[in-house]
Write an enzyme that holds these catalytic residues in place. Structure first.
Site, PDB file in Angstrom:
ATOM      1  N   TYR A 164       3.968  15.094 -12.499  1.00 50.93           N
ATOM      2  CA  TYR A 164       4.603  13.983 -11.793  1.00 50.93           C
ATOM      3  C   TYR A 164       5.339  13.055 -12.747  1.00 50.93           C
ATOM      4  CZ  TYR A 164       5.114   9.496  -9.503  1.00 50.93           C
ATOM      5  OH  TYR A 164       5.624   8.321  -9.034  1.00 50.93           O
ATOM      6  N   HIS A 194      16.035   1.382 -10.272  1.00 50.48           N
ATOM      7  CA  HIS A 194      14.929   0.424 -10.192  1.00 50.48           C
ATOM      8  C   HIS A 194      15.321  -0.968 -10.690  1.00 50.48           C
ATOM      9  CE1 HIS A 194      12.711   3.891  -9.147  1.00 50.48           C
ATOM     10  NE2 HIS A 194      11.510   3.464  -9.480  1.00 50.48           N
ATOM     11  N   ASN A 316       6.741   1.154 -16.535  1.00 49.73           N
ATOM     12  CA  ASN A 316       5.556   1.169 -15.692  1.00 49.73           C
ATOM     13  C   ASN A 316       4.424   0.367 -16.325  1.00 49.73           C
ATOM     14  OD1 ASN A 316       3.965   1.800 -13.561  1.00 49.73           O
ATOM     15  ND2 ASN A 316       3.271   3.736 -14.399  1.00 49.73           N
ATOM     16  N   TYR A 404     -15.583 -41.835  -7.802  1.00 57.72           N
ATOM     17  CA  TYR A 404     -15.743 -40.426  -8.188  1.00 57.72           C
ATOM     18  C   TYR A 404     -14.654 -39.971  -9.158  1.00 57.72           C
ATOM     19  CZ  TYR A 404     -19.033 -39.803  -4.286  1.00 57.72           C
ATOM     20  OH  TYR A 404     -20.105 -39.882  -3.436  1.00 57.72           O
ATOM     21  N   ARG A 407     -16.161 -41.266 -12.421  1.00 61.04           N
ATOM     22  CA  ARG A 407     -17.534 -40.852 -12.707  1.00 61.04           C
ATOM     23  C   ARG A 407     -17.695 -39.329 -12.737  1.00 61.04           C
ATOM     24  NH1 ARG A 407     -21.875 -41.810  -8.260  1.00 61.04           N
ATOM     25  NH2 ARG A 407     -20.198 -43.144  -7.536  1.00 61.04           N
ATOM     26  N   PHE A 453      -1.733   0.815 -13.228  1.00 62.80           N
ATOM     27  CA  PHE A 453      -0.547  -0.029 -13.054  1.00 62.80           C
ATOM     28  C   PHE A 453      -0.760  -1.112 -12.004  1.00 62.80           C
ATOM     29  CE2 PHE A 453      -0.306   3.805 -10.475  1.00 62.80           C
ATOM     30  CZ  PHE A 453      -0.394   3.237  -9.215  1.00 62.80           C
ATOM     31  N   GLU A 538       3.120   3.618  -1.770  1.00 65.87           N
ATOM     32  CA  GLU A 538       2.529   2.451  -2.436  1.00 65.87           C
ATOM     33  C   GLU A 538       2.084   1.508  -1.324  1.00 65.87           C
ATOM     34  OE1 GLU A 538       5.602   1.050  -4.971  1.00 65.87           O
ATOM     35  OE2 GLU A 538       5.618   2.851  -6.190  1.00 65.87           O
TER      36      GLU A 538
END
Length: 669
Positions: A164, A194, A316, A404, A407, A453, A538
């Site tokens: 792959y 991409h 990647n 507060y 403190r 990834f 995905e």
């Protein structure tokens, strides 16, 4: 022979020059001539002589005088732009100066080296790499591991094994086997397709961090990149040749595909690139100007992780999330420790007590951050070691306890500190992790597809960081309210004289409130969202890129709110003079007054806020106070527990009885 790279109407032209005595006018005309030569219609001009233009540097955008000689004006291989009269700046031309950073004056050629091995990088190291303080070299061990993993890839290609992303397509096309003759085209196509990010480009410091972190991951030797290609990437980093990387477009699984693809696109000589020498220009010209060649990709050097992501060797991984996460963690650490100093100064102005920071209180609830914050307060506030005239002035007041926001600082600031430590541990692991797919295990002689990834770890951690650090601003804004409100502070309204005529800190407090409100929306976790991508291959993603970017925005807002509190506290001191606070807090006051003068009447406030913000970003407040804090720690100075009518103890009760008896005897006498 000198050569110049000239930008004319969206095109970059390399213009050689026979002699440096030629003028800037000659360079402009020659560039226009070459531009016209490349256009079928001569670019709409009848002749070069009729074109009117100005010439300016890409570096800083300074205009050049036409009559100056090139040897007196420009350096060899410098980048310039010819702006033709009547044109607006080309939409393809990106201004070199981003977000107010004076990039050129800050950048200096690094003289030190840092050796990367993929295992020992720290968040501090990465920040310094982003600042351009180091050049990168690989350790011999890293070089050996890179070579071994590359041998596995070459064997796969030689034997035409179906693996792959190496000999197949990506994502939905994982079952499509690619012929050997097209494997190189496969890799280039992957980077180009991409590179689909949008938004503003990362500033050079962040691009440098991203590139350095990618090199560190490749140095681990599980990616299959060739040593030759990795060395080319390192050379680009060392020359500060930084690709154009849009900040938006990653879903954080598989990895940060879009940003890392833009990173790879510049390295192969396509798209835009920045360097201190050129500013923004076409990548091929920037590389050429630095004597570098574009990378030629080999199989698996752009490899991708899961469906539809970036390449194994170059695109990647989770480096976009993690590099921004490093900056977020370091800035959060810096502002968290300075928040203690700012709050301590506010407590002094509001005449608070130190009793709430007693060691025994925090020992029985021993969270590490809480104990440390209480310690810092004790080291800065009134004690036998550092007496405070302001504290002494209200020693015998009738106030029982503080609000507060004063403190509970150890409890609130403390968990922010512990959150930062937790996130830093995750980010440190992530920046030294192999996040490619498939993974190349040279010792086993095989590649294995997995899911390293996926950005869920840093995404969840950075969402948590934003939530934790935000509280520093939330509680700071409430302290600003107490400083500005005369019914709570016993100081003039909004910390200014002649109220009504002057508004003082009225709107500065509104700004703090606005920033805190924005943070509440930004703190919604991005990692609780997931959208299926790449044709449902995905089908679960981290959204870690947004987690990182909004964490940085939250932290910036926290810095700005604390800058306003710092100014307000110092202004409050003015109304308590001639009384003085402790030595370390006086030093902090002096630091602020070195950049911001007291408010006697209304004036333009934004520059004052920015000046105080800069002190915090550059950690100047911490640098002033830290020596006193560490001396207190080092010398084990006994804790001061002054007697106060509002702090009950058996000892004080016995003392009061004794005093009462003495008075009775005197009455009898």
């Amino acid at each position: 022979m000198p050569k110049y790279t000239v930008h004319v109407r969206g095109e970059w032209l390399a213009v050689p020059c026979q002699t440096g005595t030629n003028t800037v006018r000659w360079l402009g005309k020659e560039a226009v001539r070459r531009y016209m030569k490349n256009k079928p219609d001569n670019g709409g001009f009848a002749s070069v002589e009729e074109v009117k233009f100005c010439v300016r540097r890409c570096k800083g955008l300074g205009l050049l005088d036409h009559d100056d000689t090139l040897e007196d004006t420009l350096e060899d291989n410098e980048f310039v732009e010819v702006v033709i009269e009547g044109d607006v700046m080309s939409p393809d031309f990106i201004v070199s100066k981003l977000e107010g950073f004076d990039l050129y004056s800050k950048y200096q050629e690094p003289e030190k080296d840092i050796y990367l091995d993929g295992h020992s990088l720290t968040t501090e190291d990465l920040i310094n790499l982003g600042k351009g303080l180091y050049k990168i070299k690989l350790t011999p061990e890293a070089e050996a591991k890179v070579k071994q993993s590359r041998e596995v890839i070459e064997r796969i290609v030689k034997e035409q094994t179906v693996v792959y992303g190496i000999t197949t397509g990506f994502g939905k096309f994982a079952r499509t086997v690619i012929p050997t003759s097209k494997l190189k085209e496969l890799q280039v196509n992957l980077v180009r397709s991409h590179s689909a990010g949008v938004g503003k480009p990362l500033i050079p410091e962040r691009s440098r961090m991203l590139l350095a972190l990618r090199i560190n991951v490749l140095a681990k030797g599980y990616s299959g990149i060739s040593l030759e290609t990795l060395q080319q990437v390192i050379e680009a980093f060392n020359a500060s040749c930084l690709p154009y990387i849009p900040e938006k477009g990653t879903v954080g699984a598989s990895g940060d595909l879009a940003p890392l693809s833009h990173l790879a696109l510049g390295l192969i000589g396509e798209g835009k690139m920045w360097s201190p020498k050129s500013g923004w220009a076409d990548a091929k010209y920037v590389l050429q100007a630095h004597g570098l060649k574009p990378i030629t990709l080999k199989p698996k050097e752009v490899m991708k992780s899961k469906p539809s992501q970036s390449g194994l060797a170059l695109i990647n991984g989770t480096q976009m999330i993690s590099s921004l996460g490093c900056e977020a963690v370091e800035r959060a650490s810096a502002i968290a420790r300075q928040a203690d100093i700012v709050a301590a100064l506010t407590l002094e102005v509001l005449k608070g007590t130190t009793r709430a920071f007693d060691t025994d209180i925090h020992a029985v609830r021993p969270h590490r951050g809480q104990i440390e914050v209480a310690f810092r307060f004790r080291s800065l506030l009134d004690s036998d070691h550092h007496p405070s005239e302001i504290a002494e002035s209200h020693r015998f007041c009738d106030r029982v306890q503080d609000a507060y926001t004063l403190r509970c600082c150890p409890q609130v600031h403390g968990v922010a500190n512990d959150t930062i430590a937790f996130v830093k541990d995750i980010i440190t692991t992530e920046i030294n992790s192999a996040t490619d797919n498939p993974m190349v295990f040279a010792e086993r002689g095989e590649t294995i597809s997995g899911g390293n990834f996926h950005g869920e770890y840093p995404a969840k951690a950075l969402d948590y960081l934003a939530i934790g650090v935000h509280e520093l601003a939330a509680i700071s804004e409430r302290r600003i309210e107490r400083l500005c409100n005369p019914s709570l502070s016993e100081l003039p309204a909004f910390l200014v004289t002649e109220g009504g005529l002057n508004s003082g800190f009225m709107i500065a407090h509104c700004t703090a409130a606005a920033l805190v409100s924005e943070n509440k929306a930004l703190c919604h976790p991005s990692s609780v969202d997931s959208l299926s991508t790449s044709a449902a291959t995905e089908d679960h993603v981290s959204m870690g890129g947004w987690a990182a970017r909004k964490a940085l925005k939250v932290i910036e807002h926290v810095e700005q709110v604390l800058a306003i509190e710092l100014l307000a506290a110092c202004q409050g001191i003015e109304f308590l003079r001639p009384l003085r606070t402790t030595t370390p807090l006086e030093k902090v006051y002096d630091l602020v007054r070195s950049v911001v003068r007291p408010w006697l009447k209304d004036r333009f406030m934004a520059p004052d806020i920015e000046a105080a913000h800069r002190l915090l970003v550059e950690q100047k407040v911490w640098e002033v106070a830290e020596p006193y804090i560490e001396k207190y720690r080092r010398e084990h100075i006994p804790e001061s527990r002054p007697i106060s009518p509002t702090a009950f103890s058996l000892d004080s009760l016995r003392m009061n009885k004794c005093v009462g008896t003495d008075h009775s005897d005197q009455d009898e006498l």
